[in-house]
Design a protein around this motif. Structure first.
Motif, PDB file in Angstrom:
ATOM      1  N   ARG A  66       0.508  -1.176  -0.053  1.00  0.00           N
ATOM      2  CA  ARG A  66       0.117   0.037   0.025  1.00  0.00           C
ATOM      3  C   ARG A  66       0.861   1.347   0.001  1.00  0.00           C
ATOM      4  NH1 ARG A  66      -4.294  -1.405   4.934  1.00  0.00           N
ATOM      5  NH2 ARG A  66      -4.929  -3.207   4.096  1.00  0.00           N
ATOM      6  N   TYR A  67       1.806   1.102   0.572  1.00  0.00           N
ATOM      7  CA  TYR A  67       2.708   2.423   0.885  1.00  0.00           C
ATOM      8  C   TYR A  67       4.113   2.312   0.144  1.00  0.00           C
ATOM      9  CZ  TYR A  67      -0.859   2.576   4.639  1.00  0.00           C
ATOM     10  OH  TYR A  67      -2.074   2.685   5.371  1.00  0.00           O
ATOM     11  N   GLY A  68       4.462   1.375  -0.320  1.00  0.00           N
ATOM     12  CA  GLY A  68       5.605   1.392  -1.091  1.00  0.00           C
ATOM     13  C   GLY A  68       5.513   1.437  -2.406  1.00  0.00           C
ATOM     14  N   LYS A  69       6.593   1.873  -3.213  1.00  0.00           N
ATOM     15  CA  LYS A  69       6.670   2.011  -4.589  1.00  0.00           C
ATOM     16  C   LYS A  69       7.871   1.384  -5.185  1.00  0.00           C
ATOM     17  CE  LYS A  69       8.706   6.561  -5.040  1.00  0.00           C
ATOM     18  NZ  LYS A  69       8.509   7.941  -5.782  1.00  0.00           N
ATOM     19  N   GLY A  70       7.702   0.948  -6.209  1.00  0.00           N
ATOM     20  CA  GLY A  70       8.977   0.279  -6.773  1.00  0.00           C
ATOM     21  C   GLY A  70       9.834   1.075  -7.430  1.00  0.00           C
ATOM     22  N   ASP A  72      11.922   3.004 -10.545  1.00  0.00           N
ATOM     23  CA  ASP A  72      11.587   3.071 -11.928  1.00  0.00           C
ATOM     24  C   ASP A  72      13.059   2.559 -12.715  1.00  0.00           C
ATOM     25  OD1 ASP A  72      10.836   3.657 -14.462  1.00  0.00           O
ATOM     26  OD2 ASP A  72      11.081   5.833 -14.304  1.00  0.00           O
ATOM     27  N   TYR A 157      17.929   1.224  -3.744  1.00  0.00           N
ATOM     28  CA  TYR A 157      16.975   0.014  -3.717  1.00  0.00           C
ATOM     29  C   TYR A 157      17.704  -1.495  -3.712  1.00  0.00           C
ATOM     30  CZ  TYR A 157      13.585   3.524  -4.835  1.00  0.00           C
ATOM     31  OH  TYR A 157      12.742   4.575  -5.186  1.00  0.00           O
TER      32      TYR A 157
END
Length: 164
Positions: A66-70, A72, A157
């Motif tokens: 819900r709160y993380g993003k990958g 780019d 990351y």
């Protein structure tokens, strides 16, 4: 007076003429001890847990974060760390084991990673994705991540992949 008749009568007189009351022997209450039954239940539970074979091929569906993003990939510098079986891991400046690995010397690897991250940052790439095989030691990943983190303003990351 007969001995058996004494229990049937509530009162009897002894030789001195005093009234004596006879009580029947105390009856033991029928009580079941649950401890052995609980022991058996726990033994059966342990037996079934140990003897059951879970299905390892069952896929588990995980909910999306819900709160993380990958990260780019188009704005990232990739560094791949592969297990070489020796003291230091193989480090590639690519997404996967593409090309030849960097020299085995840890200082040379750190310098090459730092130079690649600086060049990528100058080219507009704001993140570094470090991919490592599952068997790579944390020490190696930490060493490469420390070298990449020397560039200010970069986002780091980490990813782990398994060889099938």
């Amino acid at each position: 007076m007969a001995h058996n008749d004494a229990w049937d009568k509530p009162f009897a007189e002894d030789d001195s003429g005093a009234t004596v009351q006879f009580r029947p022997p105390p009856q033991q209450e029928a009580e079941v001890d649950m401890t052995p039954m609980i022991d058996c239940v726990f033994l059966l539970l342990i037996f079934f847990l140990i003897s059951s074979i879970p299905d390892v091929n069952t896929a588990v569906e995980l909910a999306p974060a819900r709160y993380g993003k990958g990260a780019d990939p188009s704005t990232a510098v990739f560094v791949t760390i592969a297990d070489s079986g020796g003291k230091s891991a193989d480090v590639y400046l690519a997404d996967g084991k593409i090309g030849s690995p960097l020299p085995k010397d840890p200082k040379a690897q750190e310098a090459a990673v730092l130079a690649a991250v600086r060049k990528g940052f100058q080219d507009g790439k704001s993140s570094v994705i470090i991919k490592a095989e599952r068997s790579v030691k944390h020490k190696e990943v930490s060493r490469v991540a420390s070298a990449a983190a020397l560039v200010e303003g970069i986002q780091l990351y980490l990813a782990v992949f398994e060889i099938k």
